[in-house]
Design a protein around this motif. Structure first.
Motif, short mmCIF file in Angstrom:
data_model
loop_
_atom_site.label_atom_id
_atom_site.label_comp_id
_atom_site.label_asym_id
_atom_site.label_seq_id
_atom_site.Cartn_x
_atom_site.Cartn_y
_atom_site.Cartn_z
N LYS A 22 0.84 -1.20 0.00
CA LYS A 22 0.00 0.00 0.00
C LYS A 22 0.87 1.25 0.00
CE LYS A 22 -3.89 2.15 2.52
NZ LYS A 22 -4.84 2.01 3.64
N PHE A 23 0.65 2.12 -0.99
CA PHE A 23 1.40 3.37 -1.08
C PHE A 23 0.62 4.37 -1.93
CE2 PHE A 23 2.56 1.00 -4.85
CZ PHE A 23 2.58 1.96 -5.86
N VAL A 55 5.95 10.75 -1.14
CA VAL A 55 5.63 9.33 -1.17
C VAL A 55 5.21 8.87 0.22
CG1 VAL A 55 6.51 7.01 -1.65
CG2 VAL A 55 7.29 8.94 -3.03
N ARG A 56 4.07 8.19 0.30
CA ARG A 56 3.60 7.62 1.57
C ARG A 56 3.51 6.10 1.41
NH1 ARG A 56 -1.79 10.65 3.55
NH2 ARG A 56 -2.55 9.84 1.55
N VAL A 57 3.98 5.38 2.43
CA VAL A 57 3.96 3.92 2.42
C VAL A 57 3.35 3.42 3.73
CG1 VAL A 57 5.37 1.83 2.47
CG2 VAL A 57 5.90 3.66 0.83
N VAL A 66 6.56 8.66 5.50
CA VAL A 66 6.48 9.68 4.46
C VAL A 66 7.88 10.15 4.11
CG1 VAL A 66 5.50 11.92 3.80
CG2 VAL A 66 4.28 10.46 5.43
N THR A 67 8.14 10.34 2.82
CA THR A 67 9.40 10.93 2.39
C THR A 67 9.15 11.80 1.18
OG1 THR A 67 11.73 10.46 1.91
CG2 THR A 67 10.10 9.11 0.78
N THR A 68 10.10 12.67 0.88
CA THR A 68 10.01 13.53 -0.31
C THR A 68 11.23 13.32 -1.18
OG1 THR A 68 11.11 15.38 0.79
CG2 THR A 68 8.71 15.29 0.93
N THR A 69 11.06 13.57 -2.47
CA THR A 69 12.15 13.48 -3.43
C THR A 69 11.89 14.46 -4.55
OG1 THR A 69 13.37 11.98 -4.91
CG2 THR A 69 11.00 11.61 -4.70
N ALA A 84 10.51 5.63 2.63
CA ALA A 84 9.22 5.77 3.30
C ALA A 84 8.85 4.50 4.05
CB ALA A 84 8.14 6.12 2.27
N TYR A 85 9.19 3.34 3.48
CA TYR A 85 8.89 2.07 4.16
C TYR A 85 9.68 1.96 5.47
CZ TYR A 85 8.56 -2.92 5.12
OH TYR A 85 8.35 -4.13 5.72
N GLU A 86 10.94 2.36 5.43
CA GLU A 86 11.75 2.33 6.66
C GLU A 86 11.18 3.31 7.69
OE1 GLU A 86 15.62 3.26 5.25
OE2 GLU A 86 15.91 1.33 4.24
#
Length: 446
Positions: A22-23, A55-57, A66-69, A84-86
């Protein structure tokens, strides 16, 4: 930017390889060209491309990372999914966000085709001409210290692992001109105008020049004003500034965080004069930068906030809507935390049996054109404000510019003290609004 289908394909492949089920991904890119001039010469020319992808995972325990790129190629998306998974193992356990139930619903159709950008040299030429026209309008106008012309191309997309796919593009151009005057024995005065359009060809440069000139000249013969209680008229831009400064009144996230003038029980209560209605209408034809979906993929729409003085709706994200047993409204912004904000205001004057007013007939009325220092002069949690302003004292249609003065009051009392909302509305970059008349407000002169 790659097409959303391409991003979705390699995002899905990377997610399967990592073991993510799920993301979702929201991204935007902006190509911007802007220029400034000074005394007939280019002062600054800037071109940029800015990209942001969020990005959300969700992991096996349904916690979110949550992370951004800035990379939307396959390698960049894969790295963002891993990060994001980590991060999801440290996600919050209360009020966990989820996909919007409307992420795959049909979005409204609006005509907004990207426009080929004009060369920077064309922007400079037009802006230099505008600066010269403004300075030639009156000997007292000695400079146009704040000016700019820009054009932007914006691309946005949203996708998730359940098959939601959205992408849109739009273009717009803008100009602002802000003057400075010098007269012997008088303080420098300033005034300006801002215009925006979907293309450089459609940009109302002449209208911007006319407005900036008229406002500047109207402020030359200023006079002090006695402190006291005055009937006040807010210009469309001034009223929208005040409405935005107290947006916690109808922002569901602020209400749930108890950082608001409202509570969940405020719906259905009379908070303003029956002559006022306010909507959040991202798709209004006057909104040049209209967006058809928000950061969670929820379609935007016309949201009633105040109808005939009654608080009828809040602005929601998916999370706030779930907690308040409501529907998302298309006002979510995706980030480390999902936030809520208005899109585009539409203020309407309702017919009432009350008296109508006109600047041509009133006496001793303060017309406020522009509010200043909203970042410092507003206490949004208490509802109070004390703000410097540009404006005029009006007597039978004659406008006399007011020397330095401030207006102070309580926003909820202002809403209740509205005595008239004019029928003719003005389209501004922030919303559509008529002039709004207030019974009494405190004005403090020097």
């Amino acid at each position: 930017m790659p097409k959303v289908e391409e991003i979705a394909n390699y995002a899905q492949t990377s997610a399967q390889n990592i073991g993510i089920k799920k993301f979702d991904i929201y991204g935007s890119s902006v190509d911007d060209t802007s220029v400034e001039v000074f005394q007939g010469e280019p002062k600054q020319v800037e071109a940029s491309n800015r990209s942001t992808v969020i990005v959300r995972v969700w992991n096996q325990d349904n916690l979110v990372g949550v992370t951004t790129t800035t990379d939307v190629d396959s390698l960049g998306i894969e790295l963002a999914l891993k990060t994001a998974y980590e991060a999801s193992h440290f996600g919050v356990k209360d009020n966990i966000p989820d996909f919007s139930p409307e992420a795959k619903a049909k979005t409204p159709e609006i005509k907004s085709e990207p426009v080929s950008p004009a060369p920077a040299a064309t922007l400079i030429e037009k802006l230099i001409s505008a600066e010269k026209t403004l300075m030639d309008a009156h000997p007292a106008i000695v400079a146009v210290p704040y000016n700019g012309m820009s054009q932007q191309d914006v691309n946005r997309f949203y996708l998730n692992s359940e098959g939601a796919l959205r992408q849109e593009s739009r273009s717009y151009a803008s100009i602002y001109l802000y003057t400075k005057t010098e007269q012997e024995g008088k303080k420098p005065r300033s005034a300006g105008s801002y215009k925006v359009s979907q293309s450089l060809d459609g940009l109302d440069i002449d209208g911007c020049l006319k407005e900036a000139t008229e406002k500047t000249l109207s402020h030359l013969d200023y006079k002090p004003i006695k402190s006291g209680q005055y009937q006040v008229v807010f210009s469309p831009r001034a009223f929208l500034s005040l409405l935005g400064a107290f947006s916690n009144l109808y922002n569901a996230q602020n209400i749930l965080d108890k950082q608001s003038l409202s509570t969940p029980d405020s719906l259905g209560k009379q908070i303003a004069s029956s002559g006022l209605s306010v909507y959040d209408d991202a798709l209004h034809p006057g909104n040049v930068s209209a967006e058809t979906f928000d950061g969670e993929g929820t379609p935007t729409r016309r949201v009633p906030i105040i109808e005939k003085g009654i608080l009828t709706g809040f602005l929601h994200s998916t999370g706030t809507a779930k907690r308040m047993n409501a529907q998302p409204t298309g006002n979510a912004n995706l980030g480390a935390k999902v936030t809520v904000s208005p899109n585009y205001y539409h203020v309407v004057g309702e017919e009432t049996s009350g008296e109508s007013y006109s600047l041509e007939t009133v006496e001793n009325v303060v017309y406020i054109d522009n509010l200043q220092a909203l970042h410092a002069g507003v206490n949004a949690l208490q509802g109070s404000f004390s703000l410097p302003f540009d404006g005029w004292l009006v007597n039978h249609g004659e406008l006399t510019s007011i020397d330095s003065a401030t207006v102070a009051g309580d926003f909820l009392k202002v809403l209740q003290s509205i005595i008239f909302v004019e029928s003719e509305a003005e389209i501004t970059p922030r919303g559509v609004c008529p002039r709004v008349w207030i019974d009494k407000l405190s004005i403090t002169g020097e």
